[in-house]
Write a protein that holds these residues in place. Structure first.
Motif, PDB file in Angstrom:
ATOM      1  N   ALA A 221     -18.233  -1.290   2.683  1.00 63.97           N
ATOM      2  CA  ALA A 221     -17.631  -0.030   3.118  1.00 63.97           C
ATOM      3  C   ALA A 221     -18.518   1.164   2.780  1.00 63.97           C
ATOM      4  N   SER A 222     -18.679   2.041   3.755  1.00 63.77           N
ATOM      5  CA  SER A 222     -19.375   3.311   3.554  1.00 63.77           C
ATOM      6  C   SER A 222     -18.675   4.337   4.446  1.00 63.77           C
ATOM      7  N   VAL A 223     -17.633   4.949   3.893  1.00 62.50           N
ATOM      8  CA  VAL A 223     -16.736   5.773   4.699  1.00 62.50           C
ATOM      9  C   VAL A 223     -16.912   7.240   4.355  1.00 62.50           C
ATOM     10  N   GLU A 224     -17.239   8.048   5.363  1.00 60.14           N
ATOM     11  CA  GLU A 224     -17.396   9.484   5.152  1.00 60.14           C
ATOM     12  C   GLU A 224     -16.175  10.265   5.648  1.00 60.14           C
TER      13      GLU A 224
ATOM     14  N   ASP B 288      -6.276   7.944   2.677  1.00 58.29           N
ATOM     15  CA  ASP B 288      -6.915   8.757   1.638  1.00 58.29           C
ATOM     16  C   ASP B 288      -6.112  10.022   1.350  1.00 58.29           C
ATOM     17  N   ARG B 289      -5.683  10.689   2.407  1.00 59.84           N
ATOM     18  CA  ARG B 289      -4.918  11.930   2.226  1.00 59.84           C
ATOM     19  C   ARG B 289      -3.602  11.652   1.504  1.00 59.84           C
TER      20      ARG B 289
ATOM     21  N   TYR C 129       1.151   1.580  -6.386  1.00 64.00           N
ATOM     22  CA  TYR C 129       0.010   0.798  -5.903  1.00 64.00           C
ATOM     23  C   TYR C 129      -0.644   1.555  -4.755  1.00 64.00           C
ATOM     24  N   ILE C 130      -1.861   2.058  -5.013  1.00 66.53           N
ATOM     25  CA  ILE C 130      -2.578   2.808  -3.988  1.00 66.53           C
ATOM     26  C   ILE C 130      -3.522   1.871  -3.231  1.00 66.53           C
ATOM     27  N   ASN C 131      -3.689   2.140  -1.939  1.00 66.45           N
ATOM     28  CA  ASN C 131      -4.449   1.242  -1.082  1.00 66.45           C
ATOM     29  C   ASN C 131      -5.808   1.851  -0.736  1.00 66.45           C
ATOM     30  N   THR C 132      -6.754   1.703  -1.641  1.00 70.89           N
ATOM     31  CA  THR C 132      -8.108   2.206  -1.423  1.00 70.89           C
ATOM     32  C   THR C 132      -8.969   1.140  -0.749  1.00 70.89           C
ATOM     33  N   ASN C 133     -10.025   1.591  -0.069  1.00 63.99           N
ATOM     34  CA  ASN C 133     -10.951   0.688   0.622  1.00 63.99           C
ATOM     35  C   ASN C 133     -12.075   0.308  -0.344  1.00 63.99           C
ATOM     36  N   GLU C 134     -12.082  -0.943  -0.793  1.00 66.64           N
ATOM     37  CA  GLU C 134     -13.080  -1.386  -1.763  1.00 66.64           C
ATOM     38  C   GLU C 134     -13.916  -2.543  -1.232  1.00 66.64           C
TER      39      GLU C 134
END
Length: 430
Positions: free
Chosen positions: A141-144, A150-151, A132-137
């Motif tokens: 969100a507008s992440v640069e 992420d890494r 289970y990966i924890n991505t920002n959805e």
């Protein structure tokens, strides 16, 4: 931390609820945020990733939480990995969590030092089928910037390509949007601290004060009440500055006759409050200012009544638009012809009220919540209509934070913060 200890039963319950939604033989990993560099040896203050905090209560950098409910051994079901503390670190940075203290905070018995993470993960992945990966959805969100999470996700998927992949975020969106009573108490505390700041200002504001002095008064009151400070960058917008929705310069003089828009909120224990109030610099609204003010207040009050279990966010905003249209007609800002000829995609009222009315509130100011799903009891929403009139030199927005109840109107967490125009005038002139 400045805040008082939080009952670890909250985090134990949150983990239990999350793991109940996982598929068989799934393992989930959550990382702390980075400490972000500024330049040379300077860094920004650490702010914990809200997901690992929600599930563990750990408010410390270089921490990892691993959840594996179907692990064949008990010690692998819930694991915290922490940066190993020692006497040197204690002298230079202050004490970090020990294994014993981590159990007190999180209620997790298996605590390892961070250097053991890859060894333990390798064993866990032998038993697991799904990661289970924890991505920002989040919809805003507008992440640069590449985050620590992420890494890790890139490394994890590359290192174990044969495992199935699921997402933690949809589970967290649903869980985090419905608050436990402990969370509601923490948000209420943040709102109470905000109230103290507002009341301080009502006896401070006068012609000639600057926006940054007002910001300083709020910061003083927040910090002295165990808050780290503002939950988000404060907006202290006098006069026409209020017509800039995200004005944050806060560097102008507040002139007699103008209004000040205060979009401010204290945080407490990482939980946010989000308030907007209007203060007349001279202590009294003009007739026109008060008419617009009361129109916005009426929209807010009517909108609040619609925040009920089962309400759909999109339809709610359509209904709020109808109320706002009526108020703008009464103020002479739009005409019946404007309404009859309006573009359905951008109704006539949007000229003066161009943003949304409500958003979820919690660990994030714009908190988790799936907007296509019906509202539920114990969700916390802002209610923040506004009317912005650059041609007249002022804009008005009013905002409270409310908790949806199982039945009846929502509970206003900011009910004790003055909002009626007459009450604000009375306090300022007392």
């Amino acid at each position: 931390m400045k805040y008082l200890p939080i009952n670890r039963e909250l985090f134990i319950k949150n983990r239990k609820n999350f793991m109940a939604k996982m598929k068989p033989n799934g393992v989930a990993v959550f990382n702390s945020n980075d400490i972000y560099p500024v330049s040379a040896d300077s860094t920004l203050p650490f702010a914990q990733h809200r997901d690992i905090f929600y599930l563990s209560g750990v408010d410390q950098e270089e921490s990892i939480l691993l959840l594996f409910p179907d692990a064949p051994y008990e010690h692998l079901k819930e694991i915290l990995f922490l940066k190993e503390t020692n006497e040197h670190i204690a002298i230079w940075e202050g004490e970090k969590l020990t294994k014993e203290r981590a159990f007190e905070v999180a209620g997790i018995k298996s605590v390892y030092w961070l250097q053991d993470f890859h060894k333990v993960l390798k064993e866990v992945m032998m038993y697991a089928d799904t990661m289970y990966i924890n991505t920002n959805e989040h919809y805003r969100a507008s992440v640069e910037t590449e985050t620590r999470e992420d890494r890790f996700i890139k490394w994890w998927k590359n290192e174990y390509p044969a495992h199935k992949v699921e997402k933690s975020n949809p589970i967290l969106q649903r869980l985090r949007s419905v608050k436990d009573q402990i969370e509601l108490d923490l948000i209420q505390n943040a709102c109470n601290i905000t109230e103290k700041g507002v009341r301080r200002l009502l006896n401070f504001v006068k012609p000639g004060v600057t926006e940054y002095e007002i910001e300083a008064e709020l910061a003083h009151e927040f910090l002295r009440n165990r808050s780290k400070g503002f939950a988000y960058t404060p907006i202290i917008a006098s006069g026409n500055n209020a017509n800039v929705l995200h004005y944050i310069e806060n560097n102008q003089v507040c002139n007699a006759g103008d209004l000040i828009l205060l979009d401010i909120g204290a945080e407490y224990a990482n939980y946010s409050s989000d308030l907007t109030r209007m203060i007349p610099v001279s202590g009294k609204f003009t007739d026109r200012q008060k008419a617009v003010y009361n129109a916005v207040l009426n929209v807010k009050n009517e909108a609040t009544k619609m925040l009920l279990p089962g309400t759909l966010w999109k339809q709610y905003h359509v209904e709020v638009g109808k109320i706002m249209t009526s108020e703008l007609l009464g103020l002479g800002l739009i005409t019946k012809a404007d309404v009859q000829n309006e573009n359905p995609e951008w109704p006539a009222y949007k000229k003066y009220f161009m943003h949304g009315t409500s958003h979820h509130l919690g660990l994030d100011t714009h908190d988790y919540g799936l907007l296509h799903e019906p509202m539920q009891a114990n969700m916390v929403f802002t209610v923040e209509p506004g009317i912005y009139i650059p041609a007249e030199g002022f804009g008005i927005r009013l905002e409270d934070d409310v908790v949806i109840q199982p039945k009846g109107e929502p509970f206003n967490l900011m009910k004790n913060i003055p909002i009626e125009a007459d009450e604000i005038e009375s306090i300022m002139n007392s």
